[in-house]
Every structure is written in structure tokens, then in C-alpha cells.
Design a protein around this motif. Sequence first.
Motif, PDB file in Angstrom:
ATOM      1  N   UNK A 148       5.430   5.026  -2.974  1.00  0.00           N
ATOM      2  CA  UNK A 148       5.052   3.615  -2.975  1.00  0.00           C
ATOM      3  C   UNK A 148       5.253   3.042  -1.583  1.00  0.00           C
ATOM      4  N   UNK A 149       4.267   2.287  -1.123  1.00  0.00           N
ATOM      5  CA  UNK A 149       4.412   1.552   0.126  1.00  0.00           C
ATOM      6  C   UNK A 149       5.175   0.272  -0.164  1.00  0.00           C
ATOM      7  N   UNK A 150       6.131  -0.059   0.707  1.00  0.00           N
ATOM      8  CA  UNK A 150       7.068  -1.139   0.407  1.00  0.00           C
ATOM      9  C   UNK A 150       6.779  -2.429   1.179  1.00  0.00           C
ATOM     10  N   UNK A 151       6.559  -2.309   2.467  1.00  0.00           N
ATOM     11  CA  UNK A 151       6.335  -3.511   3.273  1.00  0.00           C
ATOM     12  C   UNK A 151       5.772  -3.106   4.629  1.00  0.00           C
ATOM     13  N   UNK A 152       5.302  -4.095   5.368  1.00  0.00           N
ATOM     14  CA  UNK A 152       4.795  -3.862   6.717  1.00  0.00           C
ATOM     15  C   UNK A 152       5.380  -4.924   7.639  1.00  0.00           C
ATOM     16  N   UNK A 153       5.699  -4.529   8.850  1.00  0.00           N
ATOM     17  CA  UNK A 153       6.253  -5.473   9.822  1.00  0.00           C
ATOM     18  C   UNK A 153       5.781  -5.069  11.210  1.00  0.00           C
ATOM     19  N   UNK A 154       6.065  -5.908  12.185  1.00  0.00           N
ATOM     20  CA  UNK A 154       5.724  -5.587  13.562  1.00  0.00           C
ATOM     21  C   UNK A 154       6.850  -4.834  14.237  1.00  0.00           C
ATOM     22  N   UNK A 155       6.505  -3.983  15.191  1.00  0.00           N
ATOM     23  CA  UNK A 155       7.505  -3.251  15.979  1.00  0.00           C
ATOM     24  C   UNK A 155       6.894  -2.925  17.325  1.00  0.00           C
ATOM     25  N   UNK A 156       7.698  -2.982  18.377  1.00  0.00           N
ATOM     26  CA  UNK A 156       7.208  -2.650  19.710  1.00  0.00           C
ATOM     27  C   UNK A 156       7.389  -1.159  19.978  1.00  0.00           C
ATOM     28  N   UNK A 157       6.428  -0.584  20.658  1.00  0.00           N
ATOM     29  CA  UNK A 157       6.518   0.818  21.041  1.00  0.00           C
ATOM     30  C   UNK A 157       7.741   1.023  21.938  1.00  0.00           C
ATOM     31  N   UNK A 158       8.563   2.006  21.560  1.00  0.00           N
ATOM     32  CA  UNK A 158       9.803   2.323  22.264  1.00  0.00           C
ATOM     33  C   UNK A 158      10.789   1.144  22.239  1.00  0.00           C
ATOM     34  N   UNK A 177      10.373  -1.751  23.145  1.00  0.00           N
ATOM     35  CA  UNK A 177      10.234  -2.456  24.420  1.00  0.00           C
ATOM     36  C   UNK A 177       9.252  -3.607  24.231  1.00  0.00           C
ATOM     37  N   UNK A 178       9.731  -4.831  24.381  1.00  0.00           N
ATOM     38  CA  UNK A 178       8.897  -5.995  24.121  1.00  0.00           C
ATOM     39  C   UNK A 178       7.737  -6.114  25.108  1.00  0.00           C
ATOM     40  N   UNK A 179       7.776  -5.377  26.191  1.00  0.00           N
ATOM     41  CA  UNK A 179       6.669  -5.399  27.142  1.00  0.00           C
ATOM     42  C   UNK A 179       5.574  -4.403  26.762  1.00  0.00           C
TER      43      UNK A 179
END
Length: 637
Positions: free
Chosen positions: A192-202, A204-206
Amino acid sequence: MIQITLPDHSIREFDSPPTGMDIALSISEGLARNCIAIEVNGRLRDLASPVNENANVRLLTPKDPESIEILRHSAAHVMAEAVLVLYPDARLTIGPVVENGFYYDIDMQSISEEDFPKIEAEILSIIKQKKPFIRREMTRSEARERFKNEPYKLEIIDSLEGDVFSLYEQGGFMDLCRGPHLPHTGHIKAIKLMRVSGAYWRADQSRQQLQRIYGTAFFDKKDLKAYLTLLEEARKRDHRKLGVHLDLFSFHDEAPGMPFFHAKGMAVWNALLEYWREAHRDAGYVETKTPIMLNRVLWEKSGHWENYRENMYTSQVDETEYAIKPMNCPGGMILFGMKPHSYKDLPHRAGEIGLVHRHEMSGALSGLFRVRAFHQDDAHIFMTPDQIQQEIVGVLELVDRIYATFGLDFHLELSTRPEKSIGNDAQWEEATSGLRAALDDYGKGYHINEGDGAFYGPKIDIHIKDAIGRTWQCGTIQLDMALPERFDLNYIGKDNEKHRPIMIHRVIYGSIERFFGILTEHFAGKFPLWLAPVQIMLLPMNDDLIPASENLQKELLSQGLRAEVDTRSESLKKKVRDAQLLQIPIMVTIGAKEIETGTFAVRTLDGKVLMGMERSLFLEKVNNHIRKRILSLDIFA
């Protein structure tokens, strides 16, 4: 001839190197159908991999605890394949297993939970095809060619050491991976898929913002259903919602990640600390207090300035740099080093309820579970080497006493020397042997985490289990060979020579804020009488009875009881219902008859109604329940 030794010490011989499946088939077809991986000389491997030399082998089935991680690792690959089928322009990054599930970070268009059904449908299609997971090996140049259109995979390849990489293929899908994996996708019975959110690669906010899709998987649909039921129960118990509803604590933009405790929350807080102090006095501890801010020289001496600086809040006073303490230990070292000590003074047990601050990323903050300002119930025990075992057992007995008071069971884990550590082999052997001997003497049983100790010493982690079966790591017992050396602490031994003391760091509540949150969810807001923020609610039947009710409240307060009067012009039925919603253990109805006879009409949170109770009996029962810190809400049994 290859000899395979099984866990029951039986030996099976093969003319050529057998795979895990060959070994399973040599035992039974039923085992072969159920088997998902093998452990060869302590290392997990795919079931299809050959065993090329004599070895100790364990065959893993869904019943083995390691199997669930293999399942979820494979499920992450299946989810990634499904996403690429539906979103061909998506670019994959990493997809690790995490507690209770897995996630995959993907550079793709923004999606929501409304998109989950179509992704899950594609996942189920892949599962039904029973695609085998096949391990491949490629050179660096071959891997770069294979992923030439996938920038994140190329970046990962360039960051890895070595010239040969392992990849896993299922059908036409391929991903970089160390494995192991399931024999085929059909072993995934519930996902089951639970949720989705944002995340920065590594992180790193840049860098590019990605879509982090979380999921979970089980070998049995019943297990998935039980897990979802647990999540629903956990949502009902969410301490952040209960904290607002019960008027316990709050958070404000003026101090992000730093909780404000309300009057009712402080009632619970003070009850926790009163019990902590009582238990520690009984166990031979003294209580100390050290400053919240100390200068840079101290933090350089302790090693925190070099190793923990980014998590510390700093300030400058009189042209001197200071840091707000992220932990209490260095102050404790100063206190111990203030005067000379003899072996006769040891063990020396000093506890501190110390307010510490640590800079956490704003995205990591989570109610009372992850904050920037919190109190630790630290204690530092200074002792001679021959006292290690008895002191560890003493801490474990104190842990048992305290957790049992809250109805919390726990299990123990021993973490041993990591690759990067200080101290010599003899010191580590002495410290680890002392912890192991203490655990054996204590007799509860424990799990060993090889190489997971702190750099300065081995440790025991204590994991509690709450009312709905979740585990939380709160307490820890650590042997430290670094700080006594850094602060040049010593004692005079029987030989009249200076010796370095052995030191234990230990916490039991851990972060008191976090423990408060755990208890709120453990009790679902229905705190036992001794902890309840309001223990007794007085309910006058009409406004004329409010003065008499307030006089009774004063009497109860003088007895040390937490009592309130509901002075609202509401019906008795509504007052009772509202008190129940606030989880108040005892409700006392005040009518003309009760005033005339001096008796109580009592209603408890567990539904009991008792009329005409003598005041003296009421106080005896209530005070006895509180004094013994009884968990049951059946107060007048």
C-alpha cells in the motif's frame, strides 16, 4: 564436494556449488516455495546465488525477522517500475527501506494521494507477473552507459568506490542495488502506498525538489490490515491533538520547536519529576544542576565544538564565545573534578534534569517527539572498573522499576565497538565485557548490535513498548572512556595511586518532553489518577451550590489533590459528558443531599457510579491510589 551446515548442525553435501533454492529443495518442496533468501556465513544473499565453498547456511522464510526488510526493499523496486510505466519522464534517485516501510525519491511531476490507486494498480500487475529479481554485475563504464540518460544514477555511480557494481533487473526494469531481493515479485502479497511529500536531492535545499513516495508491504494481507488499524489507533492517540484538547502544551512561532507547557501540562510534568526524584533517592543518587550556557573553551575540551558545532546555539558575552548546552555531560565533569576522590567515595551517582538545546531542521520537528529545547534526565555514575557490572545491573533495576510504573515493557540491545572509536583494545574489552556480564546477570535477554556503539564506548539501548505495540528508544546506558580522559578526572585507589574512573552516562525518561508525548499516546489521554492533570471535577447541580463546591475544592486542594469546579450554567448531563471528554478520572456531583449528609456522589471515568460515599472513605481510596501510583482507573474497588 560442497558441504552445507544448517542451523540444526545437520550437513548436506552437493557435487557442485548449490544455490539457496537447491538447498531448500534438498529439504522439502514446501520450504522451497516459502523460502525467500539465504544467509551464508552470517551474510544475507539472494536465493539464486551459488554457495561456492563449505559454509554455514540459514534459509530465510517470511517468519524470519530479516525477511520483512528484503520484502520492502523489493517492493520499492516494484513501485519505481510502476511509476516509470505511468510517468515515463520520471527520473529515479534512491529508494531505501525505512521503519515500517520504504520510500522512493523521484524527480517527476507533482502527484497526490489521489494518484495512488492507478500506481497501486500497476504495482499489482507487476506482482501478478511474478517477475524474477535477477542480479547483474557491470563495470563502471558499463553502468554509466546503462544509465546515461539518468543523471541521478550517474551521480550515484560517480560517488561509489570500486569498478564493479551490482544491479537488479525485473523484466525490463533495472536499478543500482546491493540486494538481496525476493526470488520474484509474486512474494509481495500486500502493498500500500501511504503518503507523498517533497524532499531535496541529497537533502540539499539548493538541489532539485523531488517527490518522496512512501509505501509499506507485508507477506500477508492480514498483517497489512493490522498495521493500518494500528495507524488509525495511533492517529486517535496523536499527542499533538490531545495536547490541545486537554490543554497540556502548545507551540508558537515565537519559539519554533520549543514547547510551551500549560498549567495542566505542568501538573503532569511535576508528577513525572516527583516520581523520578523519589526513585533516584531510593537508588542512591544525588541531584545536581549545571548552567545552561558555558564558554567555548569547555566545549572544545569536551569535543563538542569540533564534532557537534552545527547543532549548537551560540552567543558572545564580554567578548567571549559561549554555547547553550546541547547536553549536560561537560558540566557534570566539572562538578566531579572539583575535589579529590578516593575509591571509597565510589560509585558516585549524580542525576540532573537539565534543559538542553539542539538545532534541528525545521522539517524534522514533530510535536514533543522532535524539539529544539528539551530536558534530559541525565545521570553520570563514576566508578572503579570492578564496579561496572553491579552499577549496570543497578541502572537496569531502576529502569525496570520506573517503566513498570507506567505499564511499559521494554527490551534491551547491546551495541559494541564501531569501526571509528577511541581507546585501546583492552579498554573496549573491559567495558564491553562489563556490560555483557551485567546483562547476563540481569537475565532479561538482549540483542547484540555489532559495531553500533558510540565512538567513546559501548552502550545498552532500552526500547519501550507502548499500549498499541509501538516501540520507542528512550533509555540508554553508555560507558564513556573519553570524557574522564579529556577532563583529567581521577580518584585515589587502594594502592594510593591516581586512577581514571570509569563513567556511565544514562537516561531513563530520555527527553522528558518526548516521554511526555509517548505517555500521552500510551494512555490515549486517559492518564492514571496520580498523573491526571485534573484528578477530580466537582459538578454542582445548580448555581446555588457553587459556593459549597468551591469550599470542598479548597479542602481537596489542601490534601494535595488536583480538583476543579465546573461553574457553568449547564445541565448536569452536559457537565458529566464534558468531564468525560477531558478524561477526568473522578467526577463528584454536588447536590443538596450531598451537602446535607456530607457524602459524595461519585462517578469514575470507567463508568462506575457510587452514591452516598463517606468523605473519609473517599479520601482514603483516592490518596491510596495516588500514593501507590496505581494504573487502573478502578479507583474505588
